[in-house]
Enzyme design. Structure first.
Site, PDB file in Angstrom:
ATOM      1  N   SER A   1       1.754  23.113 -17.704  1.00  0.00           N
ATOM      2  CA  SER A   1       1.554  23.155 -16.589  1.00  0.00           C
ATOM      3  C   SER A   1       0.572  24.774 -16.018  1.00  0.00           C
ATOM      4  CB  SER A   1       2.718  23.276 -15.133  1.00  0.00           C
ATOM      5  OG  SER A   1       2.839  22.782 -13.962  1.00  0.00           O
TER       6      SER A   1
ATOM      7  N   ASP B   1       4.218  11.457 -16.061  1.00  0.00           N
ATOM      8  CA  ASP B   1       3.458  12.737 -15.399  1.00  0.00           C
ATOM      9  C   ASP B   1       2.762  11.924 -13.543  1.00  0.00           C
ATOM     10  OD1 ASP B   1       2.878  15.296 -14.526  1.00  0.00           O
ATOM     11  OD2 ASP B   1       1.716  16.118 -15.611  1.00  0.00           O
TER      12      ASP B   1
ATOM     13  N   HIS C   1       6.330  14.968 -15.197  1.00  0.00           N
ATOM     14  CA  HIS C   1       5.819  17.124 -15.471  1.00  0.00           C
ATOM     15  C   HIS C   1       6.396  17.425 -16.565  1.00  0.00           C
ATOM     16  CE1 HIS C   1       2.198  19.295 -14.403  1.00  0.00           C
ATOM     17  NE2 HIS C   1       3.827  19.726 -14.069  1.00  0.00           N
TER      18      HIS C   1
END
Length: 340
Positions: free
Chosen positions: A150, A280, A308
């Site tokens: 991320s 995601d 995610h």
């Protein structure tokens, strides 16, 4: 009969002995879930053989957990995502060989790493701080493998572009910083936030157990059944840091940082692996194709029924993919098969 009484007495004594720790556990679970969460991470680090250390540089302190020592194989630096911490990686570290040198650092301002009001928390600012950390612990004495998820993936990618000679290979997991063609549920939230001039609550900064549960639903395709007390504990742990998280959030969604990774892709020279959850809802999986278009030699691994939070949802698979990629790169460079 005497023997039976002795057995009964034994159970009474044992029950009395166990009652205290059991009651302590129950009290912690019900009254101080945040304390229980901290003990949980401490116990897990200890079980996995990770040691928490500090690196000081010019009045700035980095906190990190590490295991193993530098050797013939590349060290692995792991960068967590927004509002997380070094313990994010515990579930993945569990499945990596114990002799590998692994370093999980708290990102700038997060958890045990120094937080200042004058700090630059943009992606570029974080890259500079991580480079300072790498130099302080002398991790760059030889090229290392960097893993980022991320926000940490955005930082890892820009780092690899800026310090090419330090990186031998890299893994980006659902990285932020890409102009993905398809919108996600989070993109819609972000648009609403922008239209409200950021007066609405930020989905990634929960302030109640209900909002925490919503965040898990947003970030994870796998549905975890988390007790209300634990949700409250997680909120309590994060609550004192929410103002800081808001500051960082505004930085990373701002113009200089929002697409930093994409703007630096053409400068990446190290072998690249991309891991992405097909479900995601935060950063759309179409970003993987964007990266592959700029860097056609990269390896892309898309995970079915995964969101995610790849590290939390598929820790074993993630560790296996990372290890396979590192071995492949070592074999390619060395021409001989190395044992891991």
């Amino acid at each position: 009969m005497a023997a039976d009484l002795e057995v009964v007495n034994l159970f009474i004594i044992a029950g009395g002995t166990l009652a205290i720790p059991i009651l302590a556990f129950v009290a912690s679970f019900l009254l101080w879930p945040s304390a229980l969460i901290k003990v949980y991470y401490w116990y897990w680090r200890r079980t996995l053989g990770l040691q928490v250390r500090y690196a000081d540089c010019g009045g700035y302190r980095f906190c990190y957990a590490c295991r193993g020592k530098p050797g013939m194989r590349p060290s692995i630096l792991m960068l967590h995502g927004f509002s997380a911490h070094k313990d994010t990686w515990l579930s993945v570290v569990k499945y990596l060989p114990k002799h590998l040198h692994i370093v999980c650092v708290d990102m700038p301002g997060h958890e045990g790493t120094t937080r200042t009001n004058t700090e630059d928390y943009s992606i570029q600012g974080q890259v500079k701080r991580i480079h300072q950390f790498v130099e302080t612990i002398r991790l760059n004495r030889k090229p290392f493998h960097v893993v980022g998820t991320s926000m940490g993936g955005n930082v890892a990618g820009v780092y690899a572009a800026c310090y090419q000679k330090e990186i031998c290979s890299m893994t980006l997991i659902c990285p932020d910083g890409i102009r993905h063609p398809c919108e996600t549920k989070f993109d819609n939230h972000l648009q609403d936030l922008e239209h409200s001039n950021y007066t609405l609550s930020i989905p990634l900064i929960p302030t109640t157990p209900e909002e925490m549960e919503d965040m898990f639903r947003l970030c994870s395709h796998v549905r975890f059944k988390i007790p209300q007390q634990i949700l409250q504990g997680l909120v309590d742990v994060r609550q004192p840091h929410n103002t800081f998280y808001e500051e960082v959030f505004m930085e990373i969604v701002g113009e200089p940082s929002r697409y930093a990774l994409q703007e630096h892709l053409h400068q990446i020279t190290a072998p690249l692996q991309v891991i992405w959850g097909k479900k995601d809802q935060v950063v759309d999986v179409s970003g993987a194709a964007v990266i592959a278009e700029v860097l056609p030699g990269c390896r892309v691994d898309l995970l079915e029924n995964c969101g995610h939070s790849v590290v939390m949802e598929r820790p074993c698979r993630t560790a296996k993919l990372i290890l396979e990629f590192i071995i492949l790169q070592q074999d390619t460079r060395g021409g001989t098969k190395k044992s891991y």
